[in-house]
Design a protein around this motif. Structure first.
Motif, mmCIF file in Angstrom:
data_model
loop_
_atom_site.group_PDB
_atom_site.id
_atom_site.type_symbol
_atom_site.label_atom_id
_atom_site.label_comp_id
_atom_site.label_asym_id
_atom_site.label_seq_id
_atom_site.Cartn_x
_atom_site.Cartn_y
_atom_site.Cartn_z
ATOM 1 N N ASP A 105 -9.433 -2.688 -2.251
ATOM 2 C CA ASP A 105 -8.861 -3.800 -1.482
ATOM 3 C C ASP A 105 -7.370 -3.594 -1.239
ATOM 4 O O ASP A 105 -6.864 -3.821 -0.133
ATOM 5 N N LEU A 106 -6.647 -3.152 -2.266
ATOM 6 C CA LEU A 106 -5.212 -2.915 -2.111
ATOM 7 C C LEU A 106 -4.949 -1.771 -1.139
ATOM 8 O O LEU A 106 -3.985 -1.810 -0.358
ATOM 9 N N GLN A 107 -5.801 -0.753 -1.180
ATOM 10 C CA GLN A 107 -5.645 0.357 -0.245
ATOM 11 C C GLN A 107 -5.820 -0.114 1.196
ATOM 12 O O GLN A 107 -5.073 0.293 2.096
ATOM 13 N N GLN A 108 -6.792 -0.995 1.409
ATOM 14 C CA GLN A 108 -7.010 -1.529 2.751
ATOM 15 C C GLN A 108 -5.834 -2.408 3.185
ATOM 16 O O GLN A 108 -5.358 -2.318 4.326
ATOM 17 N N LEU A 109 -5.349 -3.255 2.282
ATOM 18 C CA LEU A 109 -4.211 -4.111 2.603
ATOM 19 C C LEU A 109 -2.964 -3.273 2.899
ATOM 20 O O LEU A 109 -2.175 -3.613 3.784
ATOM 21 N N ALA A 110 -2.794 -2.168 2.163
ATOM 22 C CA ALA A 110 -1.665 -1.287 2.421
ATOM 23 C C ALA A 110 -1.821 -0.596 3.769
ATOM 24 O O ALA A 110 -0.855 -0.454 4.534
ATOM 25 N N GLY A 111 -3.045 -0.176 4.084
ATOM 26 C CA GLY A 111 -3.294 0.454 5.371
ATOM 27 C C GLY A 111 -3.045 -0.475 6.537
ATOM 28 O O GLY A 111 -2.641 -0.042 7.619
ATOM 29 N N ASP A 112 -3.264 -1.771 6.323
ATOM 30 C CA ASP A 112 -3.017 -2.775 7.356
ATOM 31 C C ASP A 112 -1.545 -3.178 7.434
ATOM 32 O O ASP A 112 -1.172 -3.996 8.274
ATOM 33 N N GLY A 113 -0.734 -2.657 6.500
ATOM 34 C CA GLY A 113 0.693 -2.948 6.537
ATOM 35 C C GLY A 113 1.115 -4.203 5.801
ATOM 36 O O GLY A 113 2.268 -4.627 5.898
ATOM 37 N N HIS A 114 0.192 -4.812 5.030
ATOM 38 C CA HIS A 114 0.522 -6.070 4.362
ATOM 39 C C HIS A 114 1.255 -5.868 3.034
ATOM 40 O O HIS A 114 2.026 -6.731 2.621
ATOM 41 N N VAL A 115 0.974 -4.757 2.328
ATOM 42 C CA VAL A 115 1.582 -4.515 1.013
ATOM 43 C C VAL A 115 1.953 -3.042 0.900
ATOM 44 O O VAL A 115 1.544 -2.212 1.719
ATOM 45 N N HIS A 116 2.717 -2.721 -0.157
ATOM 46 C CA HIS A 116 3.017 -1.337 -0.511
ATOM 47 C C HIS A 116 2.316 -1.037 -1.834
ATOM 48 O O HIS A 116 2.456 -1.783 -2.803
ATOM 49 N N ARG A 117 1.582 0.088 -1.878
ATOM 50 C CA ARG A 117 0.921 0.486 -3.123
ATOM 51 C C ARG A 117 1.943 1.040 -4.103
ATOM 52 O O ARG A 117 2.900 1.726 -3.725
ATOM 53 N N THR A 118 1.753 0.725 -5.369
ATOM 54 C CA THR A 118 2.586 1.246 -6.440
ATOM 55 C C THR A 118 1.682 1.799 -7.525
ATOM 56 O O THR A 118 0.457 1.597 -7.505
ATOM 57 N N TYR A 119 2.276 2.493 -8.492
ATOM 58 C CA TYR A 119 1.484 2.928 -9.630
ATOM 59 C C TYR A 119 1.052 1.703 -10.429
ATOM 60 O O TYR A 119 1.874 0.961 -10.947
ATOM 61 N N GLY A 120 -0.251 1.464 -10.466
ATOM 62 C CA GLY A 120 -0.776 0.331 -11.220
ATOM 63 C C GLY A 120 -0.938 -0.949 -10.431
ATOM 64 O O GLY A 120 -1.307 -1.973 -10.991
ATOM 65 N N GLY A 121 -0.676 -0.915 -9.101
ATOM 66 C CA GLY A 121 -0.853 -2.155 -8.351
ATOM 67 C C GLY A 121 -0.263 -2.089 -6.961
ATOM 68 O O GLY A 121 -0.375 -1.070 -6.268
#
Length: 262
Positions: A48-64
């Motif tokens: 889910d986080l990967q998809q949200l990052a791909g959509d530009g909503h969040v930045h992925r970090t180590y652990g979240g």
């Protein structure tokens, strides 16, 4: 041979991702905590986080994940899909503060849009708005005198902004002002996606006799964008029962904010 088209996410998946996005924007982006919060696996949270990052909503970090300084704005449909019951409760509570004869200023936003819908059956009130959602709900409300602030329509949030609207605002003294926000901080105030919108909100607040900010619990403490508007005088936060007591105390401790729970 044509490549199979990717399936659109199921409605339940979209809802879960909306909920996860709100948690990340509020600063709760740890994968393990998100998994526990929503009762899902860590691998599902990662997807889910990967998809949200791909959509530009969040930045992925180590652990979240974290909200970036340039978080992409969600569409009105995306915003409407989250916290529906809470937004309805907030809108009803805000509508209860409107009396016959009042001049009401309604800002753009999905919760403020629900307030406009709640006022559509009223009569003897005047609504001034820069919201395309409010305009849609009130255009045929014959008991409501409707004044639309001029300018251009800003997408994706449907706010009408520009010098024409600001000139109109300077000639008005609304009884009640209802503001929306993408995030809300006790010190910085209302989080806004653009400097122009921050300026408009501050001007709206300055013109009203009473100022209300409508924000569900997921927005408290969140700051997805770098621009902020802060009411110059006393104001009332209208939020829902999901607001953390400590967060409510932080807003009340400023001495300028009264908290009203719907």
């Amino acid at each position: 041979m044509s490549t199979p088209r990717a399936r659109a996410p199921r409605r339940g998946t979209e809802k879960r991702r909306d909920d996860i996005l709100r948690e990340v924007l509020a600063g709760n982006g740890d994968i393990a905590r998100l998994a526990a919060r929503f009762g899902i696996s860590v691998s599902t949270v990662r997807r889910d986080l990967q998809q949200l990052a791909g959509d530009g909503h969040v930045h992925r970090t180590y652990g979240g994940a974290v909200a970036g300084g340039h978080t992409a704005e969600r569409t009105l449909d995306e915003k409407e899909s989250g916290s529906r019951a809470q937004k309805e409760a907030i809108a009803r509570a805000a509508a209860g503060r409107v009396a016959d004869g009042d001049v009401v200023l309604i800002d753009a936003g999905t919760t403020t849009g629900r307030l406009a819908r709640a006022l559509a059956a009223r009569s003897g009130i005047t609504v001034v708005t820069n919201s395309t959602i409010a305009l849609r709900h009130l255009a045929e409300a014959h008991g409501v005198e409707l004044v639309v602030l001029g300018g251009r329509v800003r997408r994706p949030n449907g706010a009408i902004l520009g010098p024409e609207g600001e000139e109109t605002l300077r000639r008005l003294t609304p009884d009640l002002v209802f503001l929306g926000a993408d995030g809300l901080h006790p010190r910085d105030g209302l989080c806004c996606p653009s400097l122009e919108q921050a300026h408009a909100k501050e001007l709206m607040a300055a013109r009203g006799r009473e100022v209300f900010v409508l924000a569900d619990a997921s927005k408290l403490g969140a700051g997805p964008f770098p621009y902020h508007a802060r009411p110059a005088g006393p104001w009332t936060l209208v939020t829902d029962e999901g607001a953390e007591p400590e967060t409510v105390r932080e807003f009340a401790a400023t001495g300028e904010c009264e908290v009203m729970t719907a």
